[in-house]
Scaffold this active site. Structure first.
Site, PDB file in Angstrom:
ATOM      1  N   LYS A   1       0.891  -1.214   0.125  1.00  0.00           N
ATOM      2  CA  LYS A   1       0.043  -0.029   0.279  1.00  0.00           C
ATOM      3  C   LYS A   1       0.886   1.509   0.117  1.00  0.00           C
ATOM      4  CE  LYS A   1      -2.872   0.906   3.487  1.00  0.00           C
ATOM      5  NZ  LYS A   1      -2.809   2.096   4.142  1.00  0.00           N
TER       6      LYS A   1
ATOM      7  N   ASP B   1      -6.737   1.382   0.733  1.00  0.00           N
ATOM      8  CA  ASP B   1      -6.795   1.532   2.125  1.00  0.00           C
ATOM      9  C   ASP B   1      -8.253   1.085   2.612  1.00  0.00           C
ATOM     10  OD1 ASP B   1      -8.551   3.595   1.450  1.00  0.00           O
ATOM     11  OD2 ASP B   1      -7.390   5.182   2.499  1.00  0.00           O
TER      12      ASP B   1
END
Ligand code: SF4
Length: 219
Positions: A129, A147
């Protein structure tokens, strides 16, 4: 107008309409994290794991006055770094990771933040991420960092039907038209943060309401 929404997954035409709506309202969305160069962006994103952008910005407002490069961060040292970021969750391990990644940037990458996923994910504290955010924001690559907001929104409104963040990322890469991919990450985060909220989505005021396949959206 969107097509018949009596199904779980949106049609390609409806996906394009949704991103067309986002683009018309906000053509160039940006991260809400404060940074001055790719290195400070990387540090801010590492700090933002399980923390709000607002809390990270509060901490980096003073941290980045002292350290904006790997060399300066190493000079500042662990004790001082912790003082600046102590209000952020997991600050002890984050401070250590920032020092370790600064070391590695100097020893392996001439002090520069690398622009490939493989190199970024070698850095301590940097996962998929974080790498996706840095590739997107610092280097303009059309990556999508999934997210909690993006995972919720994508699977709630019928963009995807996926069970993990990685599945959602792959699904969004397949389903979002190329022309919208660069900014898709920020549009979805902002939509999830301010409109399609976790507990109580603001459906009556939602700009993509007519295209949303969420069966429980409010009238
Ligand atoms: S209509 Fe409601 S559930 Fe659908 S995208 Fe908008 S805020 Fe989210």
């Amino acid at each position: 107008m969107c097509s018949d929404l009596n199904r779980n997954l949106l049609s390609p035409e409806d996906v394009a309409r949704i991103f067309g709506t986002f683009a018309a309202a906000n053509p160039k969305p940006e991260t809400e994290l404060q940074y001055v160069n790719p290195y400070t962006l990387l540090v801010a994103v590492v700090l933002s794991a399980q923390a709000t952008d607002r809390s990270v910005n509060k901490a980096t407002a003073t941290l980045f006055q002292w350290a904006r490069t790997p060399e300066q961060m190493l000079s500042l040292g662990e004790t001082e770094i912790k003082k600046h970021i102590k209000s952020i969750g997991l600050h002890q391990s984050k401070a250590r990771n920032i020092l370790k990644l600064s070391h590695m940037l100097l020893s392996d990458y001439a002090g520069q933040v690398p622009d490939t996923r493989t190199a970024l994910e070698r850095l301590p504290g940097v996962g998929r991420k974080t790498a996706n955010v840095v590739l997107n924001v610092a280097f303009g690559q059309p990556t999508i960092a999934v997210d909690t907001h993006i995972f919720r929104v994508a699977n709630r409104i019928g963009l995807c039907a996926s069970k993990t963040p990685l599945e959602t990322e792959k699904c969004l890469e397949r389903r979002i038209p190329d022309g919208y991919k660069l900014h898709a990450h920020h549009w979805l985060i902002l939509h999830g943060r301010y409109n399609c909220k976790a507990r109580k989505p603001l459906c009556p005021d939602c700009p993509i309401r007519s295209c949303c396949a969420y069966p429980y959206k409010e009238e």
